[in-house]
Design a protein around this motif. Structure first.
Motif, PDB file in Angstrom:
ATOM      1  N   ARG A  61       0.845  -1.196   0.000  1.00  0.00           N
ATOM      2  CA  ARG A  61       0.000   0.000   0.000  1.00  0.00           C
ATOM      3  C   ARG A  61       0.884   1.251   0.000  1.00  0.00           C
ATOM      4  NH1 ARG A  61      -5.395  -0.040   1.803  1.00  0.00           N
ATOM      5  NH2 ARG A  61      -5.276   2.076   0.987  1.00  0.00           N
ATOM      6  N   PRO A  62       1.472   1.589  -1.155  1.00  0.00           N
ATOM      7  CA  PRO A  62       2.363   2.750  -1.205  1.00  0.00           C
ATOM      8  C   PRO A  62       1.647   4.077  -0.946  1.00  0.00           C
ATOM      9  CG  PRO A  62       2.051   1.824  -3.404  1.00  0.00           C
ATOM     10  CD  PRO A  62       1.394   0.894  -2.435  1.00  0.00           C
ATOM     11  N   ASP A  63       0.334   4.035  -0.873  1.00  0.00           N
ATOM     12  CA  ASP A  63      -0.438   5.246  -0.562  1.00  0.00           C
ATOM     13  C   ASP A  63      -0.532   5.496   0.946  1.00  0.00           C
ATOM     14  OD1 ASP A  63      -2.008   2.827  -0.532  1.00  0.00           O
ATOM     15  OD2 ASP A  63      -3.823   4.048  -0.361  1.00  0.00           O
ATOM     16  N   LEU A  64       0.060   4.581   1.733  1.00  0.00           N
ATOM     17  CA  LEU A  64      -0.025   4.674   3.192  1.00  0.00           C
ATOM     18  C   LEU A  64       1.371   4.720   3.810  1.00  0.00           C
ATOM     19  CD1 LEU A  64      -2.715   1.896   3.806  1.00  0.00           C
ATOM     20  CD2 LEU A  64      -3.104   4.368   3.593  1.00  0.00           C
ATOM     21  N   ASP A  65       1.429   5.277   5.021  1.00  0.00           N
ATOM     22  CA  ASP A  65       2.644   5.258   5.837  1.00  0.00           C
ATOM     23  C   ASP A  65       2.351   4.510   7.121  1.00  0.00           C
ATOM     24  OD1 ASP A  65       4.352   6.762   4.193  1.00  0.00           O
ATOM     25  OD2 ASP A  65       3.719   8.668   5.079  1.00  0.00           O
ATOM     26  N   LEU A  66       3.344   3.770   7.613  1.00  0.00           N
ATOM     27  CA  LEU A  66       3.246   3.131   8.920  1.00  0.00           C
ATOM     28  C   LEU A  66       4.162   3.919   9.855  1.00  0.00           C
ATOM     29  CD1 LEU A  66       2.050   0.836  10.607  1.00  0.00           C
ATOM     30  CD2 LEU A  66       4.016  -0.567   9.966  1.00  0.00           C
ATOM     31  N   HIS A  67       3.552   4.793  10.641  1.00  0.00           N
ATOM     32  CA  HIS A  67       4.283   5.701  11.520  1.00  0.00           C
ATOM     33  C   HIS A  67       4.657   5.003  12.819  1.00  0.00           C
ATOM     34  CE1 HIS A  67       3.125   9.365   9.251  1.00  0.00           C
ATOM     35  NE2 HIS A  67       2.089   8.628   8.939  1.00  0.00           N
ATOM     36  N   PRO A  68       5.929   5.055  13.223  1.00  0.00           N
ATOM     37  CA  PRO A  68       6.298   4.506  14.529  1.00  0.00           C
ATOM     38  C   PRO A  68       5.999   5.508  15.641  1.00  0.00           C
ATOM     39  CG  PRO A  68       8.251   5.263  13.362  1.00  0.00           C
ATOM     40  CD  PRO A  68       7.079   5.476  12.445  1.00  0.00           C
ATOM     41  N   GLU A  69       5.418   5.002  16.739  1.00  0.00           N
ATOM     42  CA  GLU A  69       5.252   5.777  17.970  1.00  0.00           C
ATOM     43  C   GLU A  69       4.487   7.087  17.808  1.00  0.00           C
ATOM     44  OE1 GLU A  69       6.368   4.672  21.058  1.00  0.00           O
ATOM     45  OE2 GLU A  69       7.054   2.821  20.144  1.00  0.00           O
ATOM     46  N   GLN A  70       3.535   7.175  16.899  1.00  0.00           N
ATOM     47  CA  GLN A  70       2.742   8.393  16.721  1.00  0.00           C
ATOM     48  C   GLN A  70       1.818   8.573  17.921  1.00  0.00           C
ATOM     49  OE1 GLN A  70       2.436  10.959  14.286  1.00  0.00           O
ATOM     50  NE2 GLN A  70       1.141  11.744  15.922  1.00  0.00           N
ATOM     51  N   GLY A  71       1.881   9.714  18.585  1.00  0.00           N
ATOM     52  CA  GLY A  71       0.978   9.996  19.692  1.00  0.00           C
ATOM     53  C   GLY A  71      -0.440  10.193  19.182  1.00  0.00           C
ATOM     54  N   LEU A  72      -1.406   9.515  19.803  1.00  0.00           N
ATOM     55  CA  LEU A  72      -2.805   9.597  19.364  1.00  0.00           C
ATOM     56  C   LEU A  72      -3.734   9.886  20.530  1.00  0.00           C
ATOM     57  CD1 LEU A  72      -3.093   6.475  17.016  1.00  0.00           C
ATOM     58  CD2 LEU A  72      -2.917   8.873  16.315  1.00  0.00           C
TER      59      LEU A  72
END
Length: 192
Positions: A61-72
């Protein structure tokens, strides 16, 4: 009826956010179910597992990023503040957002268990509830205690309706809106 001591939050959300801002970079804090949680520093296998997942998600899914440790923000679950190991969202989704970003539009959250006494409560119980309450479509739990991946999906009324588990090495389908299939054969290299 007065809430029990166990139901009372450790502190206000504002106090938590101030504490998290002032914490050293080596300490990761979360506020889950009204309780202050300290995330352990990941070991090398934890990082290798995350990178394996990151590469596969971005390849499929090159349209997506997998962000590490994103505060939510997980406001629906007692005003929670979490830092998942991975947050799958459209490219640019978090641009311009503050440290504790709105979770609306997030497609999947990923947690890789740690070898500490709090991992059961944190990763298997509290975060699953928080993510379901926040209507996160998919929660992927990589459980290193039993070498499985559990795919939680279809959140309804704060509970995931589906949660099939797969052993390390299996082909793991991630349902819509993620819509990819993970090859987890390499995870067997990290089984203990």
């Amino acid at each position: 009826m007065t809430p029990s001591t166990a139901d009372r939050p450790d502190m206000s959300v504002e106090d938590f956010e101030e504490l998290a801002r002032r914490a050293p970079e080596t300490v990761t804090l979360e506020f889950i179910n009204g309780k202050l949680r300290v995330k352990p520093v990941p070991d090398g296998d934890h990082g290798a597992i995350f990178m394996l997942l990151l590469r596969q998600c971005m390849r499929h899914r090159p349209d997506l990023d997998l962000h590490p440790e994103q505060g939510l923000l997980m406001d629906a679950y007692r005003k929670g503040r979490v830092r998942p190991d991975g947050t799958l969202a459209p490219i640019g989704h978090f641009a311009g957002q503050p440290e504790w970003a709105d979770s609306t539009g997030v497609l999947m959250l990923v947690e890789v268990t740690s070898y500490d006494s709090g991992t059961h409560r944190r990763d298997r119980v509290d975060k699953g509830r928080a993510y379901a309450c926040g209507d996160i479509p998919v929660y992927l739990l990589v459980d290193r205690d039993d070498d499985t991946l559990t795919v939680f999906s279809e959140p309804k009324d704060g509970v995931y309706q589906r949660h099939p588990s797969y052993p390390f090495g299996a082909t793991v389908p991630l349902p819509a809106p993620v819509g990819i299939t993970l090859d987890t054969d390499r995870l067997k290299d990290f089984a203990h």
